[in-house]
Design an enzyme around this catalytic site. Structure first.
Site, short mmCIF file in Angstrom:
data_model
loop_
_atom_site.label_atom_id
_atom_site.label_comp_id
_atom_site.label_asym_id
_atom_site.label_seq_id
_atom_site.Cartn_x
_atom_site.Cartn_y
_atom_site.Cartn_z
N TYR A 154 0.81 -1.38 0.14
CA TYR A 154 0.15 0.09 0.03
C TYR A 154 0.84 1.34 -0.05
O TYR A 154 0.62 2.20 -0.81
CB TYR A 154 -0.75 -0.14 1.25
CG TYR A 154 -1.90 1.11 1.38
CD1 TYR A 154 -3.24 0.83 0.50
CD2 TYR A 154 -1.81 2.51 1.91
CE1 TYR A 154 -4.13 1.71 0.79
CE2 TYR A 154 -2.74 3.28 1.76
CZ TYR A 154 -3.95 3.11 1.27
OH TYR A 154 -4.93 3.96 1.25
N LYS A 158 1.10 3.99 -3.04
CA LYS A 158 0.72 5.40 -2.80
C LYS A 158 1.85 6.29 -3.07
O LYS A 158 1.67 7.50 -3.44
CB LYS A 158 0.01 5.60 -1.57
CG LYS A 158 -1.30 4.74 -1.30
CD LYS A 158 -2.33 5.12 -2.36
CE LYS A 158 -3.63 4.43 -1.99
NZ LYS A 158 -4.68 5.03 -2.93
#
Length: 248
Positions: A154, A158
């Site tokens: 994640y 990002k």
């Protein structure tokens, strides 16, 4: 005065719930035609029905390039053009240190959270260029600026979304397309509210200097400002919505 989006056509991925649904509602209230795109078609249809005839639901797996291309084609065929896009769809993935992360989970998180944003840009930009330009917001996270234990995929995705946003903005700055990223902190969505006990929620709240979680509507307000003509000189930037989280 709030921007009037009458005559504009938008795509919002992950539009069936949470932040995505709040963005859809705000755009539709201000006159935009919106494609509510989500893997959860029933949820997308519910949001589209709620906001009225100016919205259409579309089922999409953003990790599938062909499906994303079809989504953009659907928007153009349904409404005649594409002016605005919010690449918001994302997943959290497994919580584990890197040495214990399942490779399948790593690939799934990267496929949805990074490749899905790239595919959105890849097909949204050509459609926008045909009618003179547009504006795009990619949904990053505060974890696009800092690390978080147990969430390698994640965090990596990002961070990459922030860099991808800058590159796209530079490439199309003179062609009428603006591209920005928004970085929410922890937002009071049903996923968070329903998955934590009181102690865990209090600990999460305590990470934010403002002493509360953000709301989907607060993220939507910034996102849709960046889509508006009022933000005409803003491109290539990352804007946190974080209650002071990154100031610490």
């Amino acid at each position: 005065m709030a921007e009037d989006f009458s005559g504009k056509v938008a795509i919002v991925t992950g539009g069936a719930s949470g932040i995505g649904a709040a963005i859809v509602r705000d755009l539709a209230e201000r006159g935009a035609k919106v494609v509510v795109a989500d893997y959860n078609l029933a949820g997308a249809e519910e949001v589209a029905t709620e906001v009225g005839s100016g919205a259409k639901a579309f089922k999409v797996d953003t990790s599938d390039a062909g499906a994303v291309e079809t989504m953009v084609t659907f928007a153009v065929q349904a409404f005649g053009r594409l002016d605005l896009a919010v690449n918001n769809a994302g997943i959290g993935g497994q919580s584990a240190p890197i040495g214990d992360t399942e490779l399948s989970d790593w690939h799934r998180v990267i496929d949805v959270n990074l490749h899905g944003v790239f595919y959105g840009l890849r097909y949204e930009i050509p459609a926008m260029l045909k009618t003179g330009g547009g504006a795009i917001v990619n949904m990053a996270s505060i974890l696009g600026a800092v690390g978080w234990r147990g969430s390698a995929g994640y965090v990596a995705a990002k961070h990459a979304v922030a860099g991808l946003t800058k590159t796209a903005a530079l490439e199309y700055a003179t062609q009428g397309i603006r591209v920005n990223a928004v970085g929410p902190a922890f937002i009071a969505t049903p996923l968070i509210e329903n998955s934590m006990d009181d102690a865990a929620r209090a600990a999460l709240v305590g990470l934010h200097p403002m002493g509360r979680l953000g709301t989907s509507e607060e993220v939507a307000a910034l996102t849709n400002f960046l889509l508006s003509d009022a933000a005409s000189f803003l491109t290539g930037a990352y804007y946190p919505v974080d209650g002071g989280y990154l100031a610490q």
